[in-house]
Design a protein around this motif. Structure first.
Motif, short mmCIF file in Angstrom:
data_model
loop_
_atom_site.label_atom_id
_atom_site.label_comp_id
_atom_site.label_asym_id
_atom_site.label_seq_id
_atom_site.Cartn_x
_atom_site.Cartn_y
_atom_site.Cartn_z
N VAL A 159 -1.72 5.32 2.50
CA VAL A 159 -3.20 4.52 2.73
C VAL A 159 -2.71 3.79 4.10
N LEU A 160 -3.75 3.89 4.88
CA LEU A 160 -3.88 2.94 6.05
C LEU A 160 -3.76 1.45 5.74
N LEU A 215 -10.51 -1.11 -0.13
CA LEU A 215 -9.59 -1.73 0.57
C LEU A 215 -10.01 -2.27 1.97
N ARG A 216 -9.26 -3.02 2.72
CA ARG A 216 -9.24 -3.85 3.88
C ARG A 216 -10.19 -2.97 4.80
N ASN A 217 -11.04 -3.08 5.40
CA ASN A 217 -11.79 -2.27 6.42
C ASN A 217 -10.86 -1.84 7.57
N PRO A 273 -4.41 -1.73 7.64
CA PRO A 273 -4.86 -2.31 9.02
C PRO A 273 -3.97 -3.47 9.52
N ARG A 320 -13.53 -0.42 2.29
CA ARG A 320 -13.24 0.61 2.61
C ARG A 320 -13.00 1.49 1.01
N LEU A 348 0.70 -1.04 0.10
CA LEU A 348 0.08 -0.09 0.01
C LEU A 348 0.95 1.05 0.08
N SER A 360 -4.07 2.61 -5.12
CA SER A 360 -3.71 2.54 -3.70
C SER A 360 -2.35 1.67 -3.56
#
Lengths: 78, 247
Positions: A13-14, B121-123, A16, B163, A9, A70
């Protein structure tokens, strides 16, 4: 000939999954960690005689393996 | 939450009508039967199945890309499906102004196909979220904006990677061009990060293409169509807007 492609990423961009790992490591005493980022590694093997192999792999990475919205990617010949 | 009666919804879309909708089935699609069912039972519209290996669409008025986990969500959600043979035909269909509805995985396929901007994207909370959410209709000119104007829809979401992400410039374009269709909201329609289940930028749950003909959304309208299942029937209005987008 084999190439390694790493896709992750973009920095802004976060991530997680990386965040979850970082938080767990911090709880386990690795508080000095600033961040953890997770990447995906692809290994691509090409016919040794494949023409324009470098360009081909760049194209595969750019157009298919990474999403330019992304993600970023790096290609390395092994 | 109003419950539309059959009489209020069916006349425009009688079984004898000429609407032809194709529903693309990928390996791993799992909301396709719900779409078939709601279209037939509530709207009297027959939906034609289209297999992912087909290279051409039959003569159609619209296409649905259903939810699920196409190709196991390998590479990224929707990424392999975006490169399946049928998507070349779907892209050509969209280029000619065709109407497409992408639900959940279908939305992911639309962004991976570049038929809609952004990425899913991933939550942010790392969880697979399966719950009802409220959605406020954003402002814009599309048939969806008009049909759902002022409405707060209660629909289920069921996704691990919902997301919505787009960079600052892309978000501004969506905002300026009225392409944001639905935002996660409170039951009274307030929008803000506290009502955002997955960390989507600007609370975005669904967007339309610049021409307003392609809608992608993470919530599942087809799962909120029948009082027998409890919950909500707010999905009917979204699906009716889809039907009216090409009639």
């Amino acid at each position: 000939m084999t190439y390694e492609i790493i896709v992750q990423l973009k920095a802004e961009v976060l991530d997680p999954e990386g965040r979850a790992i970082q938080e767990t490591l911090a709880r386990l005493g690795f508080g000095a960690l600033k961040s953890v980022n997770v990447a995906k590694r692809y290994s691509i093997e090409l016919d040794a005689k494949a023409p324009q192999a470098d360009e081909l792999v760049q194209r595969i990475a750019r157009e298919y393996l990474a999403n330019p919205v992304s993600e970023t990617f790096q290609v390395r010949k092994l | 939450m109003s419950v539309p009666t059959a009489a209020s919804l069916t006349p425009k879309f009688s079984p004898s009508g000429k609407l032809r909708i194709g529903l693309v089935q990928f390996p791993g699609s799992n909301c396709d039967q719900d779409c078939f069912d709601v279209m037939a039972r509530h709207f009297g519209v027959k939906v034609a199945p289209v297999w992912h290996t087909q290279t051409e669409l039959p003569a159609l008025d619209a296409v649905i890309l259903p939810g699920g986990f196409s190709y196991g969500d390998y590479l990224r959600s929707g990424a392999l499906a975006a490169h399946s043979p049928i998507m070349i035909a779907v892209k050509a269909f969209v280029a000619k102004g065709g109407a497409v509805l992408g639900i959940c995985n279908g939305f992911q396929i639309l962004t991976e196909s570049h038929l809609l901007p952004g990425a899913l994207l991933r939550n942010s909370n790392r969880q697979f979220i399966c719950e009802y959410v409220h959605l406020a209709t954003a402002s814009g000119q599309s048939v969806y904006h008009q049909a759902l104007a002022g409405k707060i829809s209660r629909l289920p979401i069921a996704h691990g990677e919902g997301r919505f992400y787009i960079d600052v410039d892309g978000l501004k374009r969506l905002q300026d061009q009225g392409q944001i269709a639905l935002r996660y909201a409170s039951p009274t329609g307030l929008t803000g990060p506290e009502f955002n289940p997955n960390g989507a930028v600007d609370q975005i749950a669904g967007i339309v293409s610049a021409n307003g003909r392609v809608l992608g959304l993470m919530p599942h309208p087809e799962r909120a169509t029948d009082t027998l299942l409890g919950g909500s029937t707010d999905g009917l209005a979204v699906l009716e807007a889809f039907l009216s987008s090409f009639t």
